[in-house]
Write a protein that holds these residues in place. Sequence first.
Motif, PDB file in Angstrom:
ATOM      1  N   THR A  17       0.834  -1.205   0.000  1.00  0.00           N
ATOM      2  CA  THR A  17       0.000   0.000   0.000  1.00  0.00           C
ATOM      3  C   THR A  17       0.870   1.257   0.000  1.00  0.00           C
ATOM      4  OG1 THR A  17      -1.695  -1.214   1.237  1.00  0.00           O
ATOM      5  CG2 THR A  17      -1.881   1.183   1.206  1.00  0.00           C
ATOM      6  N   ASP A  59     -10.878   6.170   1.086  1.00  0.00           N
ATOM      7  CA  ASP A  59     -11.020   6.206  -0.378  1.00  0.00           C
ATOM      8  C   ASP A  59     -11.157   4.792  -0.943  1.00  0.00           C
ATOM      9  OD1 ASP A  59     -10.673   9.014  -0.575  1.00  0.00           O
ATOM     10  OD2 ASP A  59      -8.524   8.724  -0.223  1.00  0.00           O
ATOM     11  N   ILE A  60     -10.598   3.841  -0.200  1.00  0.00           N
ATOM     12  CA  ILE A  60     -10.491   2.495  -0.758  1.00  0.00           C
ATOM     13  C   ILE A  60     -10.378   1.463   0.363  1.00  0.00           C
ATOM     14  CG2 ILE A  60      -7.945   2.403  -0.889  1.00  0.00           C
ATOM     15  CD1 ILE A  60      -8.256   1.420  -3.741  1.00  0.00           C
ATOM     16  N   ILE A  62      -8.837  -2.464   0.899  1.00  0.00           N
ATOM     17  CA  ILE A  62      -7.995  -3.467   0.233  1.00  0.00           C
ATOM     18  C   ILE A  62      -8.104  -4.799   0.975  1.00  0.00           C
ATOM     19  CG2 ILE A  62      -5.666  -4.036  -0.560  1.00  0.00           C
ATOM     20  CD1 ILE A  62      -5.003  -1.008  -0.338  1.00  0.00           C
ATOM     21  N   SER A  76     -18.903  -3.980  -2.818  1.00  0.00           N
ATOM     22  CA  SER A  76     -18.968  -2.603  -3.323  1.00  0.00           C
ATOM     23  C   SER A  76     -20.348  -2.013  -3.121  1.00  0.00           C
ATOM     24  CB  SER A  76     -18.608  -2.560  -4.817  1.00  0.00           C
ATOM     25  OG  SER A  76     -17.272  -2.964  -5.016  1.00  0.00           O
ATOM     26  N   ARG A  82     -14.917   2.097  -2.906  1.00  0.00           N
ATOM     27  CA  ARG A  82     -14.148   1.294  -3.867  1.00  0.00           C
ATOM     28  C   ARG A  82     -13.441   0.139  -3.152  1.00  0.00           C
ATOM     29  NH1 ARG A  82      -8.807   2.469  -7.068  1.00  0.00           N
ATOM     30  NH2 ARG A  82      -8.924   0.783  -8.584  1.00  0.00           N
ATOM     31  N   ILE A  84     -10.718  -3.053  -3.660  1.00  0.00           N
ATOM     32  CA  ILE A  84      -9.741  -3.746  -4.510  1.00  0.00           C
ATOM     33  C   ILE A  84      -9.153  -4.903  -3.710  1.00  0.00           C
ATOM     34  CG2 ILE A  84      -9.176  -1.636  -5.807  1.00  0.00           C
ATOM     35  CD1 ILE A  84      -6.371  -1.771  -4.457  1.00  0.00           C
TER      36      ILE A  84
END
Length: 402
Positions: A17, A59-60, A62, A76, A82, A84
């Motif tokens: 990351t 923001d994300i 993981i 999602s 978001r 991933i």
Amino acid sequence: MLDDHFQYSMEELASLTKTANGEVLINMIQKRDRPHPATYIGKGKVEELLNLVEELDPDIIIFNDELSPSQMRNLSSTLNVRIIDRTQLILDIFAGRAKSKEGKLQVELAQLQYLLPRLSGQGISLSRQGGGIGTRGPGETQLETDRRHIRNRIHEIKQQLSTIVSHRNRYRERRKKNQAFQIALVGYTNAGKSTIFNRLTTAGSFEEDLLFATLDPMTRKVVLPSNYQALLTDTVGFIQDLPTTLVASFRSTLEEVKEANLILHIVDSSNLDYSNHEQTVYQLLKQLEVTDIPILTVYNKRDKTPNSFVPSPNEDYISISAFSIEDLEKLMSKIEKFAIEIMENYSVTVPASEGRIISLLKTESLIHNLDFNEDEETYEIDGFVLPTHSVKGQLEKYTKRG
């Protein structure tokens, strides 16, 4: 208590990351017998994660594994952020690191192959009927159009890569004709391959304390203690759970390893998970069908290695610090011993007038001893040459007779 290997894997995810210029806000773990088929984590953890999303506004998110298309779609839509997975993160880093045309194409190919089965999870808009002239009636859906574009692009990239690979194969054939002793550096990402490569060749390969600092292979000359010139190739770093699409895409680059006479397996002995790193490299070498090339294990970062470190059994190894000139000299001497083991010994008497053959032996063979006989105006030369080298056939008429 958490499994050590799992803990190291989470720490590695944090490093990945950071390499992707991200900042970790919080870690969340769950111990389950198996992943939940719909959401990977359990229902309670999804709710807990939803509360954290509302509190921290990330923001994300993981995931430290590869998610299925349905898992990614479900997460999602539930979390409205978001998502991933580890594979996407690695692909993103590779995309940022690739410099050569081949490297960029290989990463794009891997990204498209990853994306293709996941297109249906990218949102309802992609599955709507395409609008505009020529798309009325049955037509094809936008999703089908996207898939067709991706398949076409994959085909284009494969064609371009095959051209690049054929160029590299010609270079390889030229190197084979020149018959240099070839050394390949392999190892887990961030083990110090590029640092060692630069110290031995002064090539200026990119080196930094980041994962996947090197993507594009570099080959440079390296001078052994006897002044014999060998070729040294730096390769992309390996990592646990390296996406299969990436292994396939970078296969042509990693083929360089198969041409080597000696593999230097660089291991970061200061990393507590070094044993798993070693096994990851061996597994990938096996995938590449590299099984019969001698391997010298180089335990790097000796100055930072903990007292608990124990070298792996049954391996030829050396412990060094890439920043120690003395250690690098020891490494070069060890490499030269490996070279001598696969070479053939010769002992010749060459007239001083035969300057061409003398010059050839100085550049193409490993000279152990060279004496000039003033009375007879001849050179007494003892050395070693690769068994298949063309210079071998020219030595017959100069060979000393018992």
